[in-house]
Design an enzyme around this catalytic site. Sequence first.
Site, short mmCIF file in Angstrom:
data_model
loop_
_atom_site.label_atom_id
_atom_site.label_comp_id
_atom_site.label_asym_id
_atom_site.label_seq_id
_atom_site.Cartn_x
_atom_site.Cartn_y
_atom_site.Cartn_z
N HIS A 138 27.78 10.60 -30.11
CA HIS A 138 27.67 12.06 -29.98
C HIS A 138 26.21 12.37 -29.63
O HIS A 138 25.31 11.61 -29.98
CB HIS A 138 28.04 12.65 -31.34
CG HIS A 138 28.14 14.15 -31.40
ND1 HIS A 138 27.03 14.96 -31.45
CD2 HIS A 138 29.21 14.97 -31.45
CE1 HIS A 138 27.44 16.23 -31.54
NE2 HIS A 138 28.76 16.26 -31.53
N ASP A 215 26.56 7.27 -38.34
CA ASP A 215 26.91 8.68 -38.14
C ASP A 215 28.35 8.83 -38.64
O ASP A 215 29.29 8.39 -37.98
CB ASP A 215 26.78 9.02 -36.65
CG ASP A 215 27.42 10.36 -36.30
OD1 ASP A 215 28.01 11.01 -37.19
OD2 ASP A 215 27.34 10.76 -35.12
N GLN A 218 32.69 12.01 -38.40
CA GLN A 218 34.15 11.85 -38.34
C GLN A 218 34.64 10.80 -39.32
O GLN A 218 35.83 10.79 -39.68
CB GLN A 218 34.59 11.44 -36.93
CG GLN A 218 34.20 12.39 -35.82
CD GLN A 218 34.86 13.75 -35.93
OE1 GLN A 218 35.92 13.90 -36.53
NE2 GLN A 218 34.21 14.76 -35.37
N LYS A 241 33.44 19.31 -41.73
CA LYS A 241 34.53 18.52 -41.16
C LYS A 241 35.38 17.89 -42.27
O LYS A 241 36.36 17.21 -42.01
CB LYS A 241 33.98 17.44 -40.23
CG LYS A 241 33.31 18.01 -38.97
CD LYS A 241 32.87 16.91 -38.03
CE LYS A 241 31.76 17.32 -37.09
NZ LYS A 241 32.20 18.16 -35.96
N CYS A 379 30.32 17.11 -26.68
CA CYS A 379 28.94 16.71 -27.01
C CYS A 379 28.78 15.20 -26.85
O CYS A 379 28.08 14.55 -27.63
CB CYS A 379 28.54 17.15 -28.42
SG CYS A 379 28.49 18.93 -28.58
#
Lengths: 421, 151
Positions: A138, A215, A218, A241, A379
Amino acid sequence: MKTATIHTLHRQTSDETFNVDRIRADFPILAQTVHGKPLVYLDNAATTQKPRAVIDAIRDVYECHYANVHRGVHTLSQRSTDLFEKAREKVRRFINAGHAHEVIFVRGTTEAINLVAQSYGRSNVSSGDEILITAMEHHSNIVPWQMLCEQTGAVLKVAPMNRRGELELDAFETLLNGRTKLVAVVHMSNALGTINPVQTVIDLAHRRGIPVLLDGAQGVPHLRVDVRALDCDFYAFSGHKLYGPSGIGVLYGKEALLNAMPPYQGGGDMIRQVRFDKTEYNVLPYKFEAGTPSIADAIGLGAAIDYVETIGIDTIAEYEHRLLSYAAQRAAHIPGLTPIGTARDKGAILSFTLERIHPHDIGTILDHLGIAIRAGHHCAMPVMEFYGVAATARASFAVYNTFQEIDVLMEGIQQVIEVFG
Amino acid sequence: MLDEIRDLYQEVVFDHNRNPRNFRVMDDATRKIDGFNPLCGDRITLYVRLKDGVIEDVSFQGQGCAISTASASIMTEVVRGLTEDEAHDLFQTFHRITTDQDHEIQLEELGKLAVLAGVRAYPARVKCATLAWHSLEAALKEDAETAVSTE
């Protein structure tokens, strides 16, 4: 980490432990119509909706307990501080960190990565050094490193992926060398759904003494994350999220690394003693939490974690996997539909293109059918470039989605194709 | 069932999307400009041949959604033969009808452009419709090969 792969392609599969209707009833926003059709919310990779428990927790803070934290001797301040620190402990337990003070509250994944880039990066990376990321990152796990490289003269290296959207581990390994100062890899790709073999990534990097940032924007909502089992050095994720509020997120970092890092921002709360000639910084985690934090949102995140834990993250992962399998199976029968991202290990994201129909047109027409999907580059412009597309349409699933909603989506896609004939 | 979005996706729009007019490279263009909508990744390259302040020829290439492709296609049809000032006035009219919610639309003054008036009900899509026009406006203003963005 991930739950066992279950190839259940029949939507009728009975499940006594999981009642999606009951879960949907927890999310007030879902019970509405859009353009006269029942809302089908499939933009969960962008952000998830909030259960009543989270909304109530935030209201409760403001109505009953709110004051600034870590300051006052008065009752409300103490109560707010207790709730705020309880939320930190919930995060610690949820990701199995060793200490609550390894949990830094930030605004979101983006701020967490910027914190590491500027604090860890500026003090450990110099000219000629390398930062290694992957081709599926991302923008928030690309740009902060580019900024660091500009500031320090370091070089950004990118490990390739194959056409399925899977990290090429051999190439990744050959890119690790004595100049590599940090590896930053997405746990689960937002554009493709790919779940990366992060344990292997970490082992390969650690064998060479290189720290790893994951990261987890998600990853956290869809997979069980155990930062100690993974042995990752940094883990970043967002509350919004994970059915929590926006404006709150988490940077997990190993105590020793965080202690050695300089503060990211200066201000109140991050100091122990301020004099004009010298300031002494506060201890972890406060050293990295300058200014009044997002108090109610942190408490809301704690409530979101409680909510997720009452269902169970493994149950969620398994259910979402069944949704994805069903969606992928149905999508395969739509002529002209090309799935983008077909990794063998994949989370609940269906990114696709339709022949001769632009994703933005798909998005607008589906919206008229009450279906919310994302259309665009997500993104992740380099990912789009890799597949030679300007954009994709993306349906992303969460715990409250149903098999019937996937039917509505697929019928909607058929209508888009008919309209564009 | 999809009747209500026919104000946006009119048959004319589909027609121009399927068969865009003046969709070609222009070798003798006097102005060339790249337009980009970072929101959706739409790209357009606009070619203009100006002579004595008149748009003699205009064409485009690129990849975009139905709205942006149709808008670019229709634009190339309506601005050919116009003076720079006339094209500028038309840009302003088009911009107003696609963005100004309060403005009473006089569909007659729009001619062919009227089919895109429906986009004003879709704020997220306005930039798709105006990309070609912003590119033209920039092309007429500048001599250099520059890029324009609708963000």
